[in-house]
Motif scaffolding. Sequence first.
Motif, short mmCIF file in Angstrom:
data_model
loop_
_atom_site.label_atom_id
_atom_site.label_comp_id
_atom_site.label_asym_id
_atom_site.label_seq_id
_atom_site.Cartn_x
_atom_site.Cartn_y
_atom_site.Cartn_z
N THR A 52 0.98 -1.26 0.01
CA THR A 52 0.04 -0.05 -0.22
C THR A 52 0.95 1.23 -0.19
OG1 THR A 52 -0.17 0.01 2.25
CG2 THR A 52 -1.91 -1.04 1.30
N SER A 53 0.17 2.44 -0.32
CA SER A 53 1.07 3.61 -0.29
C SER A 53 0.90 4.31 1.16
CB SER A 53 0.52 4.54 -1.37
OG SER A 53 0.43 4.17 -2.59
N SER A 54 1.92 5.17 1.42
CA SER A 54 1.91 5.61 2.73
C SER A 54 2.27 7.27 2.79
CB SER A 54 2.84 4.92 3.50
OG SER A 54 4.10 4.99 3.13
N LEU A 55 1.95 7.82 3.93
CA LEU A 55 2.23 9.31 3.79
C LEU A 55 2.86 9.69 5.23
CD1 LEU A 55 -0.11 11.85 2.46
CD2 LEU A 55 0.98 12.50 4.59
N HIS A 235 -8.45 4.66 2.03
CA HIS A 235 -9.37 5.52 2.37
C HIS A 235 -8.95 6.66 3.12
CE1 HIS A 235 -12.70 2.43 2.31
NE2 HIS A 235 -12.99 3.25 1.23
N ASP A 236 -8.00 6.44 4.31
CA ASP A 236 -7.30 7.15 5.02
C ASP A 236 -6.31 8.09 4.04
OD1 ASP A 236 -8.60 5.72 7.05
OD2 ASP A 236 -6.86 4.80 7.91
N ILE A 240 -6.55 12.19 4.49
CA ILE A 240 -5.33 12.90 5.20
C ILE A 240 -4.79 13.83 4.00
CG2 ILE A 240 -2.85 12.62 5.61
CD1 ILE A 240 -3.54 10.15 7.28
N LYS A 241 -4.74 13.27 2.90
CA LYS A 241 -4.50 14.49 1.80
C LYS A 241 -5.59 15.61 1.85
CE LYS A 241 -2.46 11.54 -1.70
NZ LYS A 241 -2.26 11.23 -2.91
N ALA A 242 -6.67 15.27 1.98
CA ALA A 242 -7.78 16.35 1.96
C ALA A 242 -7.57 17.00 3.06
CB ALA A 242 -9.23 15.72 2.07
N ALA A 243 -7.17 16.57 4.37
CA ALA A 243 -7.09 17.25 5.57
C ALA A 243 -5.80 18.14 5.36
CB ALA A 243 -6.90 16.26 6.93
N ILE A 244 -4.83 17.63 4.91
CA ILE A 244 -3.78 18.64 4.76
C ILE A 244 -4.11 19.70 4.07
CG2 ILE A 244 -1.18 18.78 3.44
CD1 ILE A 244 -0.95 15.57 4.68
N ALA A 256 -5.32 9.89 11.38
CA ALA A 256 -4.01 9.30 11.58
C ALA A 256 -4.02 8.53 12.83
CB ALA A 256 -3.01 10.39 11.90
N GLU A 257 -4.79 8.88 13.73
CA GLU A 257 -4.99 8.20 14.85
C GLU A 257 -5.59 6.66 14.73
OE1 GLU A 257 -5.65 10.03 18.87
OE2 GLU A 257 -7.33 8.44 19.27
N GLY A 258 -6.79 6.84 13.95
CA GLY A 258 -7.52 5.50 13.57
C GLY A 258 -6.67 4.53 12.79
N ASN A 259 -5.62 5.41 11.87
CA ASN A 259 -4.85 4.40 10.94
C ASN A 259 -3.84 3.49 11.70
OD1 ASN A 259 -2.10 4.44 9.30
ND2 ASN A 259 -3.98 4.19 7.97
N ALA A 260 -3.24 4.27 12.82
CA ALA A 260 -2.31 3.66 13.77
C ALA A 260 -3.00 2.42 14.62
CB ALA A 260 -1.72 4.76 14.55
N MET A 261 -4.17 2.70 15.06
CA MET A 261 -4.98 1.80 15.83
C MET A 261 -5.33 0.52 15.06
SD MET A 261 -5.51 2.80 18.81
CE MET A 261 -7.25 2.45 19.55
#
Length: 336
Positions: A52-55, A235-236, A240-244, A256-261
């Motif tokens: 998967t891609s990451s940021l 989705h994340d 995240i790109k939209a939030a940035i 970001a928190e949900g992704n880590a969880m």
Amino acid sequence: MSDELQIIVDNILAARKTGSKAKAQGQGLAPSNIALCKYWGKRNTRINLPLTSSLSISLASLGSKTLVEQATGPEDEIYLGGEKLKGDASFVKRMKSFLDLFRPSKEFYFKVQTVNDLPTGAGLASSASGFASLVLALDDFFQYGLDRSKLSILARLGSGSACRSLWHGFVEWEAGVDPMGMDSYAHPLSAVWENLCVGLVIVESLPKAISSREAMERTVQTSALYRGWEECVKHDLALIKAAIETKDFSLLGRVAEGNAMMMHATMQNAVPPIQYSTDQTFAVRRKVVRCREDGVPVYFTQDAGANLKLLFQAKDKSAILEKFGNIPIVSPFKDL
Ligand code: PMV
């Protein structure tokens, strides 16, 4: 190291400046990076190709510095934090096989000196900045003059997340589709988010019990949740790109928190389960949630280790220091 790796490196080095000659010493400096949307799972374990891609966000001046020169003796000499490491240490073995890819001849040995600002191997992205700074130092030493996307591929061969440590700010690593990974490298996003802060809650400085390499492999092979993780990342990443783009801090923090969880849940479902969190990790996670309930917008993220990174805005810095003690705080766009 496999032939596949040497083919990739030779292919990349074919683009080096003609007539490039080694200097006396090369130097590389690279920031640590913390993924907001994580990389967890490889489609090719030999050349670190992700599923998967990451940021990520880079930690400004916190990272690694590496010096490279030719060793005078008949073997590689690896120094970490000023201390010479023993040849049989697993990190040294990993480093030597990486250096094999760059030796001008079989009798050429390297002296490599690395200094990390953050504890090594504790899930604080020291291997990312370590390999990125090593690749930059090799480029400087041999005067290759390679562009950053090629250096990003070389860094990825050392440690996947290292490919994102070549830049400051937000950096995206696109998974790519090429079986040789020539399209799997990172690039920086142009967005600047001046008041974004990252706090480091270090509850454990010792190296982790299980390497991210082994943990990822076990997760991909045995976790029933892995399919769900791949979907979640899609989705994340978009959110995240939209939030940035819109500077929506609560969206950024929440996702970001949900992704880590989700990453930790996926690995806890592996057989046998992988658990990086300690009692202290859980206590800090609870504290973060309580802070939000008290009206301080703060979120956490966690990598392959027990430590947590907090995401918050500059206006809340004193509230964070009051609640979490005198933790190191980085402003990724200001402390450059
Ligand atoms: O690059 P590695 O093998 O150290 O793996 C990094 C994995 C995480 O830090 C957990 C996630 C990430 O994207 O950095």
